[in-house]
Design a protein around this motif. Structure first.
Motif, mmCIF file in Angstrom:
data_model
loop_
_atom_site.group_PDB
_atom_site.id
_atom_site.type_symbol
_atom_site.label_atom_id
_atom_site.label_comp_id
_atom_site.label_asym_id
_atom_site.label_seq_id
_atom_site.Cartn_x
_atom_site.Cartn_y
_atom_site.Cartn_z
ATOM 1 N N VAL A 67 0.823 -1.327 0.061
ATOM 2 C CA VAL A 67 -0.018 0.065 0.022
ATOM 3 C C VAL A 67 0.801 1.266 -0.015
ATOM 4 O O VAL A 67 1.623 1.290 0.655
ATOM 5 C CB VAL A 67 -0.887 0.187 1.309
ATOM 6 N N THR A 68 0.657 2.068 -1.002
ATOM 7 C CA THR A 68 1.349 3.362 -0.848
ATOM 8 C C THR A 68 0.884 4.446 0.158
ATOM 9 O O THR A 68 -0.163 4.663 0.382
ATOM 10 C CB THR A 68 1.170 4.207 -2.165
ATOM 11 N N LEU A 69 1.867 4.696 1.086
ATOM 12 C CA LEU A 69 1.763 5.690 2.003
ATOM 13 C C LEU A 69 1.910 6.962 1.745
ATOM 14 O O LEU A 69 0.787 7.667 1.758
ATOM 15 C CB LEU A 69 2.922 5.492 3.134
ATOM 16 N N PHE A 70 2.854 7.512 0.853
ATOM 17 C CA PHE A 70 3.117 8.836 0.304
ATOM 18 C C PHE A 70 4.018 8.765 -0.604
ATOM 19 O O PHE A 70 4.632 7.690 -0.807
ATOM 20 C CB PHE A 70 3.261 9.819 1.739
ATOM 21 N N ASP A 146 10.931 16.131 6.694
ATOM 22 C CA ASP A 146 10.227 16.182 5.277
ATOM 23 C C ASP A 146 9.146 14.664 5.168
ATOM 24 O O ASP A 146 8.274 14.563 4.676
ATOM 25 C CB ASP A 146 11.305 15.876 4.143
ATOM 26 N N LEU A 147 9.640 13.760 5.629
ATOM 27 C CA LEU A 147 9.168 12.481 5.494
ATOM 28 C C LEU A 147 7.923 12.341 6.523
ATOM 29 O O LEU A 147 6.573 12.028 6.490
ATOM 30 C CB LEU A 147 10.023 11.163 6.035
ATOM 31 N N LYS A 148 8.147 12.967 7.645
ATOM 32 C CA LYS A 148 7.080 13.290 8.635
ATOM 33 C C LYS A 148 5.865 14.062 8.167
ATOM 34 O O LYS A 148 4.613 13.495 8.222
ATOM 35 C CB LYS A 148 7.420 13.735 10.003
ATOM 36 N N GLY A 184 -0.557 9.965 14.784
ATOM 37 C CA GLY A 184 0.902 10.362 15.207
ATOM 38 C C GLY A 184 1.929 9.555 14.605
ATOM 39 O O GLY A 184 2.134 8.367 14.946
ATOM 40 N N PHE A 185 2.519 9.920 13.398
ATOM 41 C CA PHE A 185 3.782 9.273 12.749
ATOM 42 C C PHE A 185 4.768 9.099 13.640
ATOM 43 O O PHE A 185 5.380 9.856 14.266
ATOM 44 C CB PHE A 185 4.018 10.027 11.518
ATOM 45 N N SER A 186 5.306 7.861 13.609
ATOM 46 C CA SER A 186 6.451 7.326 14.392
ATOM 47 C C SER A 186 7.628 7.155 13.407
ATOM 48 O O SER A 186 7.861 6.255 12.849
ATOM 49 C CB SER A 186 6.313 6.191 15.278
ATOM 50 N N PHE A 187 8.658 8.126 13.532
ATOM 51 C CA PHE A 187 9.854 7.963 12.681
ATOM 52 C C PHE A 187 10.500 6.802 13.138
ATOM 53 O O PHE A 187 11.128 6.145 12.199
ATOM 54 C CB PHE A 187 10.568 9.208 12.760
ATOM 55 N N GLU A 188 10.687 6.596 14.611
ATOM 56 C CA GLU A 188 11.398 5.225 15.022
ATOM 57 C C GLU A 188 10.644 3.966 14.460
ATOM 58 O O GLU A 188 11.531 3.110 14.035
ATOM 59 C CB GLU A 188 11.349 5.287 16.527
ATOM 60 N N LYS A 189 9.394 4.127 14.547
ATOM 61 C CA LYS A 189 8.705 2.648 13.994
ATOM 62 C C LYS A 189 9.037 2.716 12.338
ATOM 63 O O LYS A 189 9.124 1.625 11.744
ATOM 64 C CB LYS A 189 7.277 2.531 14.240
#
Length: 238
Positions: A67-70, A146-148, A184-189
């Motif tokens: 699945v495309t996230l972004f 930028d990813l967040k 809540g986007f988690s960069f660590e995950k």
């Protein structure tokens, strides 16, 4: 529309119905069936399916798909042109214009157009770097912030529902067994899933007839039933 408690009660009611015959055959059958059961009208409007509760997404537990996230092109500016010029190859279906089409993971180097060289991605500090074992190197990366921003712009909040499925086509049936509200986007995950190959990156760069670079979109894609692992806040509804 629903409050969170109302939605939780409705999802538990749907769960108790057991296996439900699909309302549409094919890959989108699960989403259509769930929308109908929740009384959501199918439309192409950009507003969230469940308004303040978030966008509705669903997946089959026993079928893995991406699945495309972004989409987010790497930095610095114009690096796509440099990547195409350095690593691109001529496509006979595009009248000899160059392309660079490749899927990258965080586990090992892939292979570009049959060559013994390719790419992988690695996290260093607050950046995700595009690494290569080609003799010639190009500095390309994505910033954490930028990813967040890209993730939260596309998926600020989700209602994510998982179902067991059986049968095929018109006879497919779904039993909706898990549901979460995610936020809540988690960069660590995100890093963990990149490192373990659960998230992959599709680079699709080409050329217009006049030679200008054509960015078809660099897509960050995840195996469908891992979407919930990308969020810090996770409320189980079912």
């Amino acid at each position: 529309m629903y409050t969170l408690e109302d939605l939780k009660a409705k999802l538990n009611e749907i769960n108790k119905m057991g296996y439900i015959k699909t309302h549409r055959s094919g890959p989108t059958g699960i989403g259509k069936t769930l929308e109908d059961l929740l009384g959501i009208t199918e439309n192409n409007i950009s507003n969230s399916d469940l308004e303040d509760l978030g966008e509705l997404k669903s997946c089959r537990n026993n079928q893995l798909s991406m699945v495309t996230l972004f989409t987010k092109s790497p930095s610095p500016p114009k690096v796509n042109t440099t990547l195409l010029e350095t690593y691109g190859y001529y496509d006979p279906n595009r009248r000899g214009r160059k392309i660079l089409h490749t899927t990258i993971n965080g586990i090992n180097y892939n292979s570009i157009n049959g060559k013994p060289y390719g790419f992988k991605v690695e996290i260093e500090g607050d950046r995700l770097y595009l690494k290569t074992n080609f003799p010639k190197k190009v500095d390309a990366y994505w910033e954490k912030d930028d990813l967040k921003k890209s993730f939260e712009r596309k998926l600020p909040k989700l209602i994510f529902v998982k179902a067991n499925s059986r049968g095929v086509g018109r006879n497919e049936e779904f039993h909706f067994v898990e549901a979460y509200q995610l936020e809540g986007f988690s960069f660590e995950k995100f890093v963990d899933l990149i490192t373990n190959g659960i998230i992959k990156i599709d680079i699709r760069i080409g050329q217009y007839p006049d030679g200008r670079t054509h960015d078809h979109g660099t897509a960050f894609r995840v195996i469908n039933n891992y979407i919930d692992e990308l969020f810090d806040k996770k409320i189980r509804l079912l």
